[in-house]
Design a protein around this motif. Structure first.
Motif, PDB file in Angstrom:
ATOM      1  N   HIS A 181       0.834  -1.197   0.000  1.00  0.00           N
ATOM      2  CA  HIS A 181       0.000   0.000   0.000  1.00  0.00           C
ATOM      3  C   HIS A 181       0.876   1.256   0.000  1.00  0.00           C
ATOM      4  N   LEU A 182       2.062   1.137   0.609  1.00  0.00           N
ATOM      5  CA  LEU A 182       2.964   2.291   0.742  1.00  0.00           C
ATOM      6  C   LEU A 182       4.405   1.833   0.567  1.00  0.00           C
ATOM      7  N   ILE A 183       5.185   2.638  -0.166  1.00  0.00           N
ATOM      8  CA  ILE A 183       6.617   2.401  -0.306  1.00  0.00           C
ATOM      9  C   ILE A 183       7.364   3.594   0.273  1.00  0.00           C
ATOM     10  N   LEU A 184       8.272   3.332   1.205  1.00  0.00           N
ATOM     11  CA  LEU A 184       9.167   4.349   1.747  1.00  0.00           C
ATOM     12  C   LEU A 184      10.506   4.158   1.059  1.00  0.00           C
ATOM     13  N   SER A 202       5.375   3.460 -13.643  1.00  0.00           N
ATOM     14  CA  SER A 202       5.167   2.911 -14.993  1.00  0.00           C
ATOM     15  C   SER A 202       4.565   1.510 -14.962  1.00  0.00           C
ATOM     16  N   ALA A 203       4.507   0.905 -13.759  1.00  0.00           N
ATOM     17  CA  ALA A 203       4.001  -0.462 -13.635  1.00  0.00           C
ATOM     18  C   ALA A 203       2.502  -0.447 -13.342  1.00  0.00           C
ATOM     19  N   PRO A 204       1.672  -0.961 -14.244  1.00  0.00           N
ATOM     20  CA  PRO A 204       0.218  -0.957 -14.026  1.00  0.00           C
ATOM     21  C   PRO A 204      -0.201  -1.595 -12.712  1.00  0.00           C
ATOM     22  N   ALA A 205       0.505  -2.637 -12.294  1.00  0.00           N
ATOM     23  CA  ALA A 205       0.147  -3.339 -11.062  1.00  0.00           C
ATOM     24  C   ALA A 205       0.390  -2.497  -9.817  1.00  0.00           C
ATOM     25  N   LEU A 206       1.198  -1.428  -9.960  1.00  0.00           N
ATOM     26  CA  LEU A 206       1.544  -0.588  -8.808  1.00  0.00           C
ATOM     27  C   LEU A 206       0.979   0.822  -8.944  1.00  0.00           C
ATOM     28  N   LYS A 207      -0.005   0.981  -9.814  1.00  0.00           N
ATOM     29  CA  LYS A 207      -0.486   2.332 -10.117  1.00  0.00           C
ATOM     30  C   LYS A 207      -1.082   3.055  -8.909  1.00  0.00           C
ATOM     31  N   ASN A 208      -1.581   2.304  -7.920  1.00  0.00           N
ATOM     32  CA  ASN A 208      -2.233   2.946  -6.775  1.00  0.00           C
ATOM     33  C   ASN A 208      -1.374   2.987  -5.513  1.00  0.00           C
ATOM     34  N   VAL A 209      -0.143   2.457  -5.586  1.00  0.00           N
ATOM     35  CA  VAL A 209       0.710   2.463  -4.404  1.00  0.00           C
ATOM     36  C   VAL A 209       1.141   3.887  -4.060  1.00  0.00           C
ATOM     37  N   MET A 210       1.206   4.198  -2.774  1.00  0.00           N
ATOM     38  CA  MET A 210       1.688   5.499  -2.316  1.00  0.00           C
ATOM     39  C   MET A 210       3.209   5.430  -2.169  1.00  0.00           C
ATOM     40  N   VAL A 211       3.904   6.477  -2.594  1.00  0.00           N
ATOM     41  CA  VAL A 211       5.364   6.496  -2.535  1.00  0.00           C
ATOM     42  C   VAL A 211       5.831   7.730  -1.747  1.00  0.00           C
ATOM     43  N   VAL A 212       6.662   7.481  -0.751  1.00  0.00           N
ATOM     44  CA  VAL A 212       7.221   8.562   0.066  1.00  0.00           C
ATOM     45  C   VAL A 212       8.736   8.440   0.070  1.00  0.00           C
TER      46      VAL A 212
END
Length: 221
Positions: free
Chosen positions: A48-51, A70-80
């Motif tokens: 759900h979230l990548i730090l 750019s990865a469709p499978a990760l389009k909704n992941v939050m990145v911090v």
């Protein structure tokens, strides 16, 4: 729900420190030590979230974030981003490649925990819906959607028991007998500790407490 968080940083001490503290808050935490490894892990566990650290070997933070977006499978992941490089130019660059937030190092854990909570609240309800739990007895695994969980023996046995009859209330005495055996003496809090660990891994709402009696398993709706 049990949120999955992926930490990507080449500094082992930071990985261990942040992982320990976030797991105490009930999150399911994974780690990777460079961008390439982090991207591979992200595609596997769908966090759900990548730090994300900025300066790393193999694949730096900017390129990793760009690959994530750019990865469709990760389009909704939050990145911090977590970075000691906190210049305005660097922060703007991180937002340009799709970061949701930027936190400066050295990390102040109380601030990080607060920001993590705030960011996870922004996940749309459709993304946080619980997925069904599937018990694979043959391979001693638990599957939750496309995620595979490897549980310690007693946690697996406890979940298997509760899951075997969804909605049925198992008394504490039944659980002790069927999971630990009548001849094994365990502490009064043993079940509670195992239940807490299971909830952290499969989600809070699946295991329901009936105070003073026992527990039951409720499947995802």
């Amino acid at each position: 729900m049990g949120y999955r968080i992926l930490l990507i940083d080449d500094e082992t001490d930071i990985l261990e420190f942040v992982k320990y503290n976030l797991e105490r808050d009930g999150y399911e935490v994974y780690t990777a030590q460079n961008g390439a490894e982090g991207l591979e892990t992200a595609l596997k566990i769908k966090p759900h979230l990548i730090l994300l650290d900025m300066l790393m070997p193999v694949l730096d933070g900017i390129d990793t974030c760009r690959a994530i977006r750019s990865a469709p499978a990760l389009k909704n992941v939050m990145v911090v981003f977590l970075s000691a490089v906190g210049s305005e130019e660097t922060q703007l660059q991180s937002y340009d490649v799709g970061a949701d937030d930027f936190i400066n190092k050295p990390i102040k854990m109380n601030i990080l925990r607060s920001r993590v909570q705030a960011i996870l609240k922004r996940i749309p309800p459709t993304e946080s819906e619980e997925q069904p739990i599937v018990i694979d007895k043959e391979h001693y695994q638990v599957r939750k959607g496309d995620q595979t969980l490897m549980l310690p023996r007693k946690e697996f046995a406890l979940l298997e028991l509760l899951h075997s009859q969804p909605g049925k209330l198992f008394t504490r005495e039944e659980i002790y007998s069927k999971v630990w055996g009548d001849k094994v003496v365990v502490g009064d809090r043993t079940i509670d500790v195992h239940i807490r660990k299971l909830r952290q891994k499969i989600g809070e709402e699946h295991i329901v407490t009936v105070k003073g009696v026992g527990y039951k398993f409720e499947p995802a709706e």
